[in-house]
Every structure is written in structure tokens, then in C-alpha cells.
Design a protein around this motif. Sequence first.
Motif, mmCIF file in Angstrom:
data_model
loop_
_atom_site.group_PDB
_atom_site.id
_atom_site.type_symbol
_atom_site.label_atom_id
_atom_site.label_comp_id
_atom_site.label_asym_id
_atom_site.label_seq_id
_atom_site.Cartn_x
_atom_site.Cartn_y
_atom_site.Cartn_z
ATOM 1 N N VAL A 83 6.903 9.090 65.573
ATOM 2 C CA VAL A 83 5.662 9.880 65.573
ATOM 3 C C VAL A 83 4.490 8.605 65.054
ATOM 4 O O VAL A 83 3.322 8.597 65.420
ATOM 5 C CB VAL A 83 5.712 10.839 64.416
ATOM 6 C CG1 VAL A 83 4.321 11.453 64.078
ATOM 7 C CG2 VAL A 83 6.542 12.146 65.240
ATOM 8 N N PHE A 146 5.340 11.846 72.620
ATOM 9 C CA PHE A 146 4.333 12.134 72.111
ATOM 10 C C PHE A 146 3.038 11.391 72.078
ATOM 11 O O PHE A 146 1.769 12.144 71.371
ATOM 12 C CB PHE A 146 4.759 12.343 70.556
ATOM 13 C CG PHE A 146 5.760 13.068 70.138
ATOM 14 C CD1 PHE A 146 5.872 14.527 69.948
ATOM 15 C CD2 PHE A 146 7.012 12.692 69.675
ATOM 16 C CE1 PHE A 146 6.671 15.388 69.998
ATOM 17 C CE2 PHE A 146 8.220 13.605 69.626
ATOM 18 C CZ PHE A 146 7.862 14.973 69.405
ATOM 19 N N THR A 149 0.067 13.882 73.194
ATOM 20 C CA THR A 149 -0.526 14.829 72.162
ATOM 21 C C THR A 149 -1.539 14.212 71.284
ATOM 22 O O THR A 149 -2.642 14.845 71.118
ATOM 23 C CB THR A 149 0.878 15.231 71.383
ATOM 24 O OG1 THR A 149 1.758 15.883 72.007
ATOM 25 C CG2 THR A 149 0.379 16.505 70.175
ATOM 26 N N TYR A 150 -1.276 13.262 70.719
ATOM 27 C CA TYR A 150 -2.245 12.531 69.917
ATOM 28 C C TYR A 150 -3.442 11.768 70.561
ATOM 29 O O TYR A 150 -4.621 12.118 70.231
ATOM 30 C CB TYR A 150 -1.565 11.183 69.226
ATOM 31 C CG TYR A 150 -0.596 11.680 68.162
ATOM 32 C CD1 TYR A 150 -1.458 11.606 66.675
ATOM 33 C CD2 TYR A 150 0.633 11.637 68.370
ATOM 34 C CE1 TYR A 150 -0.662 11.923 65.751
ATOM 35 C CE2 TYR A 150 1.445 12.057 67.103
ATOM 36 C CZ TYR A 150 0.713 12.231 65.923
ATOM 37 O OH TYR A 150 1.464 12.527 64.872
ATOM 38 N N VAL A 196 -1.054 17.850 63.383
ATOM 39 C CA VAL A 196 -0.166 17.320 64.652
ATOM 40 C C VAL A 196 0.893 16.550 64.114
ATOM 41 O O VAL A 196 2.137 16.639 64.485
ATOM 42 C CB VAL A 196 -1.138 16.683 65.583
ATOM 43 C CG1 VAL A 196 -0.320 15.836 66.648
ATOM 44 C CG2 VAL A 196 -1.852 17.613 66.186
ATOM 45 N N THR A 197 0.918 15.620 63.288
ATOM 46 C CA THR A 197 1.852 14.743 62.648
ATOM 47 C C THR A 197 3.152 15.416 61.928
ATOM 48 O O THR A 197 4.336 14.893 62.497
ATOM 49 C CB THR A 197 1.283 13.695 61.660
ATOM 50 O OG1 THR A 197 0.307 13.088 62.279
ATOM 51 C CG2 THR A 197 2.440 12.934 61.207
ATOM 52 N N SER A 200 4.855 17.358 64.788
ATOM 53 C CA SER A 200 5.550 16.426 65.880
ATOM 54 C C SER A 200 6.920 15.648 65.052
ATOM 55 O O SER A 200 7.915 15.414 65.973
ATOM 56 C CB SER A 200 4.453 15.112 66.118
ATOM 57 O OG SER A 200 3.542 15.592 66.931
ATOM 58 N N ASN A 203 9.547 18.185 65.746
ATOM 59 C CA ASN A 203 9.866 18.210 66.758
ATOM 60 C C ASN A 203 10.752 16.985 67.522
ATOM 61 O O ASN A 203 11.757 16.985 68.224
ATOM 62 C CB ASN A 203 8.614 18.212 67.978
ATOM 63 C CG ASN A 203 7.779 19.668 68.017
ATOM 64 O OD1 ASN A 203 8.429 20.807 67.807
ATOM 65 N ND2 ASN A 203 6.686 19.722 68.250
#
Length: 274
Positions: A83, A146, A149-150, A196-197, A200, A203
Motif C-alpha cells: 500500500v 492498488f 485507487t490512489y 483509502v489507505t 487498502s 484488502n
Amino acid sequence: MLIKRFLRNKLAVLGLAIVFLVVLTSLAATTVAPFDPLKLSLSNRIKAPSDEHVFGTDHFGRDILSRVLYGGRVSLWVGVMSVVLAAIVGIILGAVGGYFGGRIDYVIVLIMDALISFPVLLLAIGLMAVMGPGVKNIIIALALVFIPTYGRVVRGSVLSIRQKEYIEAARNAGSGDLKIIFLHVLPNTMAPLIVVTTISVANAILIEAALSILGLGVPPPAPSWGNILSDGRNFISQAPWLTIFPGLAITLTVLGFNTLGDGLRDVLDPKLKQ
């Protein structure tokens, strides 16, 4: 003010407590673990939970509690580092594309859309099939998964922020683009990125476990929650504790990160302040 609001949010505090407990026990594995997680003892194979082996033993006589504690180190390391790497690349790409626009933004969005068009687990499986199993390769594969996503979160925020009056004031004051991006734009995207972090990381831990079950994760004998689960599949009817305890560790950790993320969203989102 934010700290007080955070402490009043029971969901966020619960998530933080779970995450802190999991991280602390994993870091203290060398002290807390009662046995060497790699030590074989065929005379103790497939032993049910007892006073000596609290979580039981596996088909090689290895202590499950020790393997779960040490496995937490690997699973958390994979989750956090993948991440972090994804955040660094995704934030840079999203900020550059959103701020400058034009062809640069078009190319970046095209790359993001190409990556995000694949199902997350399928993309991770494909990358691991190409690179081969290993901790380093898992981190790289999950980071690639990922990055979009960011990138999308940052790009959306930057597109809104770059039109603000204080950005124009900074330009008129002679600030360069890089200075504006790092000092005025990115700090204002931190709230959604924090949420989000946390999600993530949860996940990433789940995907690492899935890859290990498919034989594409952390190679044995090094323990991770995923490959402990994978080892226990063949003995699930004979020795269910081989899958129950690593499964509970994954569930608890994912629950902690998700509830922490939801709590932080409630704390940091100005629309939810009331």
C-alpha cells in the motif's frame, strides 16, 4: 479538535484498538511465541489445542500459535508495504495528471483505466504467475493493483483544488508548479487518502491470503496467514483448528482496518461533522 472527535467515535477507537493489538502481538512474536514456528516435531503432529499448544499443532508438529504470531509479521508487512508503494506512485501520477491536464492526464487516465478494468484478484494472480511467488513479488504485484485507487482519488481531488483562489494566489506570488502541488494541493487530499489507505491494507492482506491458498503467495516454510490456511485445507475435517485460528487472525485484522477506515471517514469528512 480532531483527536476529541476521534475519541468520541466508538467505531474508530475500536478499529484502532484492534489494529494496535494485532501489530503489537506480531512485532512481539519473538517474545510472545511459545515455540519456534519452523521447528518440526513429528511426535506432536495434528495435536488438538491444549495447555501446551494453545492453538494446536499442524501436520509437521509445528505450533500453530507461534506460526500465527510470526505469520502476522509477514502478512502485515506485505499489506503495509504494498500500500505504501502504491500510494507513492498513485499519488504522484494522480497529482501530475490532475494538475497539468492535457495529454499527460489523458495518458495517465488511460493507464489507470487499463489496470482497473481487470478484477483485482485476477490481476494479482496474473502478475504473480508471471513474476513467481515471493514476498517481494507479492508486494510489487499488490502495489500495481492498488495504484489506480490512489491515482483516481488524488486526481479527482486535485481537479477540484486546482481551481481554488489560494492556488491562483500562489501562482501569482511566483510559486512553481512542484511547490504548489506539494505544499498547497496534496495536503488537502490527505483526508480521503487516509481512509483509502486503511481499507487498502485490509484488502491487501485478504488478497495475499488468497494468493497463498492458490500457491502463488509467500513460499513455505516461512509462515504467513495465507499459507497457514493453505496448509490446513487438506486437514479441515480432521483438524479444523489449522484453518480456524489463522482465519480468525485475518478476520480480526481486516475488521480492525475496515472499522478504523470507516471511523476516520466519519471524523475527517466535513459533511459528517454533525
